[in-house]
Design a protein around this motif. Structure first.
Motif, PDB file in Angstrom:
ATOM      1  N   GLU A  16      -7.660  14.220   2.698  1.00 40.19           N
ATOM      2  CA  GLU A  16      -7.349  15.026   3.877  1.00 40.19           C
ATOM      3  C   GLU A  16      -8.231  16.246   4.037  1.00 40.19           C
ATOM      4  O   GLU A  16      -8.537  16.643   5.137  1.00 40.19           O
ATOM      5  N   ASP A  26      -7.348  12.565  18.812  1.00 35.73           N
ATOM      6  CA  ASP A  26      -6.455  12.157  17.726  1.00 35.73           C
ATOM      7  C   ASP A  26      -5.007  12.324  18.181  1.00 35.73           C
ATOM      8  O   ASP A  26      -4.569  13.419  18.527  1.00 35.73           O
ATOM      9  N   ASP A  89       0.131   6.692  -0.510  1.00 37.36           N
ATOM     10  CA  ASP A  89      -1.090   6.885   0.278  1.00 37.36           C
ATOM     11  C   ASP A  89      -1.053   6.045   1.551  1.00 37.36           C
ATOM     12  O   ASP A  89      -1.365   6.532   2.642  1.00 37.36           O
ATOM     13  N   TYR A  90      -0.660   4.804   1.435  1.00 37.29           N
ATOM     14  CA  TYR A  90      -0.563   3.917   2.601  1.00 37.29           C
ATOM     15  C   TYR A  90       0.421   4.515   3.606  1.00 37.29           C
ATOM     16  O   TYR A  90       0.132   4.630   4.801  1.00 37.29           O
ATOM     17  N   GLY A  91       1.575   4.933   3.139  1.00 31.87           N
ATOM     18  CA  GLY A  91       2.592   5.489   4.020  1.00 31.87           C
ATOM     19  C   GLY A  91       2.192   6.816   4.640  1.00 31.87           C
ATOM     20  O   GLY A  91       2.508   7.094   5.794  1.00 31.87           O
ATOM     21  N   HIS A  93      -0.732   7.727   5.464  1.00 31.77           N
ATOM     22  CA  HIS A  93      -1.741   7.505   6.500  1.00 31.77           C
ATOM     23  C   HIS A  93      -1.321   6.530   7.590  1.00 31.77           C
ATOM     24  O   HIS A  93      -1.872   6.564   8.687  1.00 31.77           O
ATOM     25  N   SER A  94      -0.358   5.677   7.316  1.00 25.16           N
ATOM     26  CA  SER A  94       0.008   4.643   8.291  1.00 25.16           C
ATOM     27  C   SER A  94       1.493   4.591   8.608  1.00 25.16           C
ATOM     28  O   SER A  94       1.915   3.737   9.373  1.00 25.16           O
ATOM     29  N   GLY A  95       2.275   5.447   7.992  1.00 22.70           N
ATOM     30  CA  GLY A  95       3.722   5.450   8.201  1.00 22.70           C
ATOM     31  C   GLY A  95       4.431   4.758   7.051  1.00 22.70           C
ATOM     32  O   GLY A  95       4.050   3.654   6.646  1.00 22.70           O
ATOM     33  N   GLN A  96       5.464   5.409   6.524  1.00 24.84           N
ATOM     34  CA  GLN A  96       6.175   4.851   5.382  1.00 24.84           C
ATOM     35  C   GLN A  96       6.848   3.515   5.669  1.00 24.84           C
ATOM     36  O   GLN A  96       6.836   2.640   4.803  1.00 24.84           O
ATOM     37  N   ARG A  98       5.796   1.049   7.379  1.00 23.27           N
ATOM     38  CA  ARG A  98       4.743   0.033   7.236  1.00 23.27           C
ATOM     39  C   ARG A  98       4.385  -0.158   5.759  1.00 23.27           C
ATOM     40  O   ARG A  98       4.193  -1.287   5.295  1.00 23.27           O
ATOM     41  N   ALA A  99       4.291   0.934   5.018  1.00 26.42           N
ATOM     42  CA  ALA A  99       3.938   0.846   3.597  1.00 26.42           C
ATOM     43  C   ALA A  99       5.022   0.133   2.798  1.00 26.42           C
ATOM     44  O   ALA A  99       4.721  -0.712   1.954  1.00 26.42           O
ATOM     45  N   ALA A 102       4.926  -3.550   3.560  1.00 30.26           N
ATOM     46  CA  ALA A 102       3.798  -4.200   2.888  1.00 30.26           C
ATOM     47  C   ALA A 102       4.111  -4.427   1.416  1.00 30.26           C
ATOM     48  O   ALA A 102       3.799  -5.480   0.861  1.00 30.26           O
TER      49      ALA A 102
END
Length: 115
Positions: A16, A26, A89-91, A93-96, A98-99, A102
Motif C-alpha cells: 500500500e 479510483d 491480503d486477498y480480502g 484488496h478484493s473484499g473479504q 471474495r477471499a 476462494a
C-alpha cells in the motif's frame, strides 16, 4: 510465524505504501495505507472527511485492518499464519467475502454461508 497484527502491517507496508491518494478514477476515493474513506468511517463508526483519511496514522490503519479485514470475517482464527496472510491480503484488496469464498472453494468446502 507472524501474528495477525504483523500480517496486516506487512501487507500495508509492502503493497500500500504511505502516501495519501485521491484519484478520481479510483472508485475507492480518498485512501491512505490502503484504508479508504468508507472503510475508515465504518471502523470509526461515524462519517469521516478526506482530511481525516489524509491524517490517518500507520498505527490506526493497522488497527483498522485487523478489526475490519481479519477479526470481523474471522480470518484471524485461521491457524496457519501463511494461509492467514494470503486470505487477509486477498480480502484486503478484493473484499473479504471474495477471499473467504476462494478459500472455501480451494478446500472444497462450500456451505450455506459461502455468499
Amino acid at each position: 510465524m507472524m501474528t495477525t497484527t504483523e500480517i496486516v502491517q506487512w501487507v500495508i507496508e509492502h503493497f500500500e505504501g504511505f502516501k495519501y491518494i485521491d484519484d478520481p478514477v479510483d472508485t475507492g476515493g480518498a485512501t491512505k495505507f490502503g484504508i479508504t474513506l468508507r472503510t475508515l468511517a465504518y471502523y470509526r463508526k461515524r462519517s469521516v472527511t478526506k482530511q481525516e483519511v489524509k491524517d490517518l496514522t500507520l498505527n490506526e490503519a493497522v488497527a483498522c485492518g485487523v478489526q475490519v479485514f481479519a477479526i470481523e470475517p474471522k480470518v484471524d482464527q485461521l491457524q496457519d499464519w501463511r494461509v492467514k496472510l494470503v486470505v487477509y491480503d486477498y480480502g484486503f484488496h478484493s473484499g473479504q467475502p471474495r477471499a473467504v469464498r476462494a478459500l472455501q472453494e480451494g478446500l472444497g468446502f462450500l456451505g450455506d454461508d459461502a455468499d
